[in-house]
Scaffold this motif. Structure first.
Motif, PDB file in Angstrom:
ATOM      1  N   ARG A   1      36.864  38.836  41.318  1.00  0.00           N
ATOM      2  CA  ARG A   1      38.107  38.836  40.874  1.00  0.00           C
ATOM      3  C   ARG A   1      38.863  39.836  41.420  1.00  0.00           C
ATOM      4  O   ARG A   1      40.163  39.735  41.674  1.00  0.00           O
ATOM      5  N   LYS A   2      38.242  41.097  41.885  1.00  0.00           N
ATOM      6  CA  LYS A   2      38.823  42.070  42.401  1.00  0.00           C
ATOM      7  C   LYS A   2      39.212  41.674  43.743  1.00  0.00           C
ATOM      8  O   LYS A   2      40.338  42.078  44.375  1.00  0.00           O
ATOM      9  N   ASP A   3      38.286  40.959  44.430  1.00  0.00           N
ATOM     10  CA  ASP A   3      38.744  40.314  45.744  1.00  0.00           C
ATOM     11  C   ASP A   3      39.861  39.268  45.738  1.00  0.00           C
ATOM     12  O   ASP A   3      40.755  39.360  46.825  1.00  0.00           O
ATOM     13  N   LEU A   4      39.861  38.608  44.885  1.00  0.00           N
ATOM     14  CA  LEU A   4      40.834  37.633  44.874  1.00  0.00           C
ATOM     15  C   LEU A   4      42.461  38.049  44.382  1.00  0.00           C
ATOM     16  O   LEU A   4      43.211  37.784  44.750  1.00  0.00           O
ATOM     17  N   GLY A   5      42.263  39.175  43.660  1.00  0.00           N
ATOM     18  CA  GLY A   5      43.349  40.074  43.302  1.00  0.00           C
ATOM     19  C   GLY A   5      44.061  40.629  44.687  1.00  0.00           C
ATOM     20  O   GLY A   5      45.241  40.398  44.939  1.00  0.00           O
ATOM     21  N   LEU A   6      43.249  41.133  45.699  1.00  0.00           N
ATOM     22  CA  LEU A   6      43.852  41.607  46.935  1.00  0.00           C
ATOM     23  C   LEU A   6      44.221  40.198  47.589  1.00  0.00           C
ATOM     24  O   LEU A   6      45.366  40.424  48.546  1.00  0.00           O
ATOM     25  N   VAL A   7      43.544  39.189  47.692  1.00  0.00           N
ATOM     26  CA  VAL A   7      43.985  38.168  48.219  1.00  0.00           C
ATOM     27  C   VAL A   7      45.304  37.509  47.662  1.00  0.00           C
ATOM     28  O   VAL A   7      46.396  37.360  48.515  1.00  0.00           O
ATOM     29  N   LEU A   8      45.549  37.465  46.457  1.00  0.00           N
ATOM     30  CA  LEU A   8      46.865  37.090  45.806  1.00  0.00           C
ATOM     31  C   LEU A   8      48.005  38.119  46.260  1.00  0.00           C
ATOM     32  O   LEU A   8      49.264  37.575  46.478  1.00  0.00           O
TER      33      LEU A   8
END
Length: 295
Positions: free
Chosen positions: A247-254
């Motif tokens: 979720r941390k990584d996907l937050g960066l993506v979004l």
């Protein structure tokens, strides 16, 4: 067992000894490099030094003094800044011309920020996030995607091969982090598709381990199917890459997608599915636990 290409021994530092950093630093030591480590929890650094015969330092600055290469693998942008900047940060201890290699999955913005500061100090900065998970780190088989100056990359690449099977420059500063975002986008959709496939097959009364064995020899084959399919069928998730980290990584993506205008409808949806898993208490479950929402 990992075999190491013979190169001249280097003086290196490694900052951050979590589930990834601990074995990565260990491979550097086993490859013959002189390694000094730093960890926020000093006992972990002392334990690493006792295991591998390196040296533990009290601060990032102390660890970086005299190092030709300083590697780091910490939690996020703020953690990275905390070990790089300030009077006790690594940049304060590094000699002119030394190379800082960041394996944290962080934002492209912080990579560019730290690269600018490094250049002003006569240093080099390479953003170099990794793929392959804890098993890849333990076995020295990580894939490393790098952004930064070509000469700095060329200098660090043979050293980083101690814990990797591929270390590739994909562009200028920040490009490594952007490539890691591409990696996470691809994984998010793939894991959700695999979860739905297994859940569907279960409802249809199929022997899903047998089915995965069959379709794994065809066009549906993937790393996730090969390494997570059977454990998903068995409902085993107490290992691997944690949902919180994803979720941390996907937050960066979004966040990056909002800046560059990319449309990521599936990624945004899967991010919310992972939020559902967190609400179920699955914060530290492997990312393959998406299937729990479907059962």
């Amino acid at each position: 067992m990992k075999t190491y290409e013979p190169i001249a021994a280097k003086t290196v530092a490694f900052l951050g000894l979590g589930v990834m950093g601990h074995p990565m630093a260990g491979h550097l030591a086993r490859a013959g490099h002189a390694v000094t480590v730093y960890n926020r929890t000093a006992a972990k650094a002392a334990a690493w030094a006792a295991e591998y015969g390196g040296r533990a330092a009290a601060t990032p600055r102390e660890a970086a003094q005299g190092a030709q290469f300083v590697f780091a693998c910490v939690g996020n942008d703020d953690d990275l800044r905390s070990v790089v900047l300030g009077g006790d940060g690594a940049f304060a201890g590094m000699a002119s011309g030394a190379v800082f290699v960041d394996h944290t999955t962080a934002s492209a913005a912080v990579a560019r920020e730290l690269n600018e500061i490094a250049m002003q100090s006569g240093l080099h900065f390479v953003d170099a996030p990794v793929s392959g998970g804890q098993a890849g780190a333990v076995n020295g088989l990580l894939t490393v995607m790098c952004g930064g100056d070509a000469a700095a990359f060329d200098a660090m690449q043979p050293v980083a091969m101690a814990f990797a099977r591929a270390v590739t420059r994909v562009g200028e500063s920040g490009a490594g982090q952007l490539a890691k975002m591409v990696n996470q986008i691809a994984i998010a959709g793939l894991v959700q598709g695999l979860a739905e496939a297994i859940a569907f097959g279960d409802r249809a009364g199929l022997d899903m381990k047998q089915v995965l064995e069959v379709i794994g020899k065809g066009a549906a084959q993937s790393w996730q199917m090969d390494n997570r399919g059977k454990t998903m069928v068995d409902g085993q998730f107490e290992f691997g890459f944690a949902v919180d980290w994803m979720r941390k990584d996907l937050g960066l993506v979004l966040d990056e997608a909002r800046r560059n205008g990319a449309k990521l409808p599936v990624t945004a949806l899967v991010d919310q599915f992972y939020a559902d898993v967190q609400a179920m208490g699955g914060n530290r479950w492997d990312t393959s636990s998406l299937i729990r929402r479907l059962k």
